[in-house]
Write a protein that holds these residues in place. Structure first.
Motif, PDB file in Angstrom:
ATOM      1  N   LEU A   1       0.702  -1.050   0.143  1.00  0.00           N
ATOM      2  CA  LEU A   1       0.351   0.015  -0.026  1.00  0.00           C
ATOM      3  C   LEU A   1       1.260   1.134  -0.114  1.00  0.00           C
ATOM      4  CD1 LEU A   1      -2.582  -0.733   2.508  1.00  0.00           C
ATOM      5  CD2 LEU A   1      -3.245  -0.743   0.834  1.00  0.00           C
TER       6      LEU A   1
ATOM      7  N   THR B   1       2.035   1.719  -3.174  1.00  0.00           N
ATOM      8  CA  THR B   1       1.335   2.200  -4.524  1.00  0.00           C
ATOM      9  C   THR B   1       0.797   3.745  -3.940  1.00  0.00           C
ATOM     10  OG1 THR B   1      -0.551   0.074  -4.006  1.00  0.00           O
ATOM     11  CG2 THR B   1      -1.667   1.987  -4.867  1.00  0.00           C
ATOM     12  N   ARG B   2       0.652   4.521  -2.695  1.00  0.00           N
ATOM     13  CA  ARG B   2       0.548   5.630  -2.430  1.00  0.00           C
ATOM     14  C   ARG B   2       1.568   6.405  -2.821  1.00  0.00           C
ATOM     15  NH1 ARG B   2       1.540   9.850  -0.024  1.00  0.00           N
ATOM     16  NH2 ARG B   2       0.520  11.083   1.637  1.00  0.00           N
TER      17      ARG B   2
ATOM     18  N   LEU C   1       2.465   4.787  -7.669  1.00  0.00           N
ATOM     19  CA  LEU C   1       2.023   4.885  -8.624  1.00  0.00           C
ATOM     20  C   LEU C   1       1.140   5.231  -8.330  1.00  0.00           C
ATOM     21  CD1 LEU C   1       2.878   0.759  -8.605  1.00  0.00           C
ATOM     22  CD2 LEU C   1       3.743   2.857 -10.119  1.00  0.00           C
ATOM     23  N   GLY C   2       0.032   6.061  -7.047  1.00  0.00           N
ATOM     24  CA  GLY C   2      -1.035   6.492  -6.610  1.00  0.00           C
ATOM     25  C   GLY C   2      -1.225   7.662  -6.657  1.00  0.00           C
TER      26      GLY C   2
ATOM     27  N   ARG D   1      -6.453   8.817  -5.106  1.00  0.00           N
ATOM     28  CA  ARG D   1      -5.837   7.804  -4.195  1.00  0.00           C
ATOM     29  C   ARG D   1      -5.690   7.397  -3.066  1.00  0.00           C
ATOM     30  NH1 ARG D   1      -4.053   3.676  -8.983  1.00  0.00           N
ATOM     31  NH2 ARG D   1      -6.039   3.658 -10.819  1.00  0.00           N
TER      32      ARG D   1
END
Length: 267
Positions: A84, A87-88, A91-92, A96
């Motif tokens: 996570l 992702t944050r 990639l986010g 998001r």
């Protein structure tokens, strides 16, 4: 004289607060070494309650259950928190990231009894029997925000330019992550494992609602002993329940502090 009193007031408040918080715990620790059969009486120094504690088969089985649940849930929570975090941070987008933070903080801020009851209702709704699996899932979800906070704090100190520099030198993105980012995250990952293990090991409310037959963790066993037949073994058991998480959290704090110092940052 008044000025001296005002200067001493913050120190007095500080020590008074600590005494109020830790005097009951200190009393439990002290009486765990007392020889009296009556709770709250001294009677002389002894280690017999600790000896009896580890000869009690029910407590040993509960200890094994707690260690198993805590170990598995801490690994799952740390793995999910690491993914996570990537992702944050990498990639986010902003939306998001905000949604992720709000959802995790909501879990962290919600009362444990509400969290436990809601999971109990959900597992009953989908027809999942209470047992080891539900206990693992519940502890993992409860520990996830803590793991995420620990790893996120470290991730924010790792510049994205370091990964870009590795890719400029011929590395792929996955190689840059494996060779640059993950080694720098290692202290936070270890700290997350220790913190989440400590939290899961002490977690009572969630375990109370979601432990199935034969899955009695150590906090649940402590509660059962207090209700049925309280003995000075409870003092020894409570001392261990207090000391073990404190030990792990201390190691985690030391790891995080040393890793920040190596990067020249202030923790």
């Amino acid at each position: 004289r008044m000025d001296r009193t005002l200067k001493c007031l913050p120190r007095i408040c500080f020590w008074a607060t600590y005494l109020f918080l830790y005097t009951p715990i200190i009393a439990i620790v002290v009486f765990s070494f007392g020889s009296s059969e009556i709770l709250g009486q001294w009677g002389g120094f002894t280690l017999k309650w600790y000896t009896r504690l580890f000869k009690n088969q029910l407590i040993v089985e509960s200890l094994k259950s707690s260690v198993m649940v805590s170990a598995v849930s801490s690994i799952l929570a740390t793995t999910m928190a690491t993914m996570l975090t990537f992702t944050r941070e990498r990639l986010g987008g902003v939306k998001r990231a905000v949604a992720l933070e709000v959802s995790l903080i909501a879990i962290l801020m919600s009362p444990e009894i509400i969290f436990g009851v809601s999971l109990l209702i959900f597992f009953n709704f989908i027809g999942m029997a209470l047992g080891f699996t539900t206990l693992i899932l519940a502890h993992t979800l409860a520990s996830l925000p803590l793991a995420w906070l620990v790893i996120m704090a470290r991730m924010k100190s790792i510049a994205r330019e370091w990964e870009e520099a590795a890719m400029d030198l011929g590395a792929t993105y996955l190689q840059a992550i494996a060779k640059i980012t993950l080694p720098l995250l290692r202290p936070a990952i270890v700290a997350s494992l220790l913190v989440t293990f400590s939290y899961s090991f002490d977690c009572f409310v969630v375990s109370f609602f979601l432990a199935g037959p034969g899955q009695t963790t150590l906090p649940l066993r402590t509660y059962s002993l207090l209700r049925v037949h309280p003995t000075p073994e409870i003092n020894a058991l409570s001392t261990l329940l207090f000391a073990l998480p404190l030990f792990f959290v201390g190691i985690a704090s030391r790891l995080m502090s040393s890793s920040f110092k190596r990067l020249g940052l202030t923790p």
